[in-house]
Scaffold this motif. Structure first.
Motif, PDB file in Angstrom:
ATOM      1  N   HIS A 182      -2.221  -4.175  -3.854  1.00 22.89           N
ATOM      2  CA  HIS A 182      -2.605  -2.873  -4.444  1.00 22.89           C
ATOM      3  C   HIS A 182      -2.030  -3.197  -6.212  1.00 22.89           C
ATOM      4  CE1 HIS A 182       2.127  -2.154  -3.098  1.00 22.89           C
ATOM      5  NE2 HIS A 182       1.968  -1.291  -4.309  1.00 22.89           N
ATOM      6  N   THR A 185      -3.965  -5.163  -8.344  1.00 28.29           N
ATOM      7  CA  THR A 185      -4.562  -4.135  -8.480  1.00 28.29           C
ATOM      8  C   THR A 185      -4.514  -3.217  -9.599  1.00 28.29           C
ATOM      9  OG1 THR A 185      -5.125  -3.078  -6.595  1.00 28.29           O
ATOM     10  CG2 THR A 185      -6.827  -5.361  -7.916  1.00 28.29           C
ATOM     11  N   ASP A 186      -3.299  -3.118  -9.619  1.00 28.99           N
ATOM     12  CA  ASP A 186      -2.566  -1.956 -10.629  1.00 28.99           C
ATOM     13  C   ASP A 186      -2.327  -2.731 -11.613  1.00 28.99           C
ATOM     14  OD1 ASP A 186      -3.281   0.336  -8.762  1.00 28.99           O
ATOM     15  OD2 ASP A 186      -0.759  -0.319  -8.092  1.00 28.99           O
ATOM     16  N   THR A 189      -5.443  -3.086 -13.873  1.00 32.65           N
ATOM     17  CA  THR A 189      -6.075  -1.941 -14.507  1.00 32.65           C
ATOM     18  C   THR A 189      -5.471  -1.512 -15.595  1.00 32.65           C
ATOM     19  OG1 THR A 189      -6.546  -0.688 -12.422  1.00 32.65           O
ATOM     20  CG2 THR A 189      -6.993  -0.093 -14.340  1.00 32.65           C
ATOM     21  N   ALA A 190      -4.123  -1.483 -15.593  1.00 32.98           N
ATOM     22  CA  ALA A 190      -2.788  -1.441 -17.129  1.00 32.98           C
ATOM     23  C   ALA A 190      -2.786  -2.209 -18.139  1.00 32.98           C
ATOM     24  CB  ALA A 190      -1.409  -1.529 -15.967  1.00 32.98           C
TER      25      ALA A 190
END
Length: 233
Positions: A182, A185-186, A189-190
């Protein structure tokens, strides 16, 4: 690790990875399969090492550029690719020497797991991609930490080290940063990426049997690296 850490063992590392399981028969074919048809595309190899992935992408019709923090690795890449290829010494944790939107694709194989902070690296890789361009990544699988330290906290961002033995028997210690899935993937995205593919592929069917773990049995895959294709938004 220091940015130029690979200078100390560039030749041994490059020689081992020409025919070794994890690069020649796993990471490299997996990255090329994710890249697909690169004819006419401008591709940057971020952390290109001695250049085998660049060589394969160029053979597929791409216009290739590459950088690495190790000057010794880049010397080997020049021997492989020729003097006319765009190769530069650069540190992925710093501003990169490329224009905004310069590339259709960036490949970054087995590099980010050396870095404690992905904020600047991902921002820079996003900056040099054109809108809609692709970032293809390979990093240590988050479950690798279990093998190194069974008591470690999977959900933390944790530093750990493993020994790497070259074909000549010499051993060096490499230090990595674990991230839970996670957190990866965070970070994507950021940085302005859309996650298109997560891949845990099988090893190449051409892999010599003697290179595979003795306890693998009939399985066609093992926990090693995890691969992503990200789209620049």
């Amino acid at each position: 690790m220091r940015a130029d850490h690979y200078d100390s063992f560039a030749v041994q590392y490059a020689r081992t990875n020409e025919t070794g399981l994890f690069n020649a028969y796993y990471a490299r074919p997996a990255m090329l399969a994710l890249a697909g048809d690169v004819e006419g595309r401008r591709v940057l190899d971020a952390g290109c090492g001695n250049g085998p992935l660049m060589e394969a992408l160029r053979a597929g019709g791409a216009t290739v550029s590459g950088f690495d923090s190790s000057a010794a690795m880049l010397e080997l890449a020049r021997e492989r690719l020729g003097e006319d290829v765009d190769l530069q010494v650069a540190d992925l944790s710093q501003h990169l020497p490329y224009a905004d939107g310069a590339f259709d694709d960036v490949v970054c194989s087995l590099v980010l797991h050396y870095l404690p902070d992905w904020t600047v690296p991902l921002a820079e890789l996003r900056r040099v991609l054109k809108p809609g361009g692709r970032l293809l990544l390979a990093v240590n699988h988050p479950r690798i930490l279990e093998a190194s330290d069974p008591d470690a906290d999977y959900f933390s961002v944790t530093q750990y080290s493993d020994e790497y033995t070259f074909e000549d028997g010499e051993t060096w210690t490499l230090t990595f940063w674990h991230r839970p899935l996670h957190a990866m993937t965070d970070a994507f995205t950021a940085a302005g990426f859309r996650l298109a593919v997560i891949s845990e592929p099988p090893f190449s069917p051409d892999t010599p049997r003697e290179l595979l773990p003795a306890d693998l049995g009939d399985r066609t895959a093992f926990i090693c690296f995890i691969f992503f294709v990200l789209q620049a938004e």
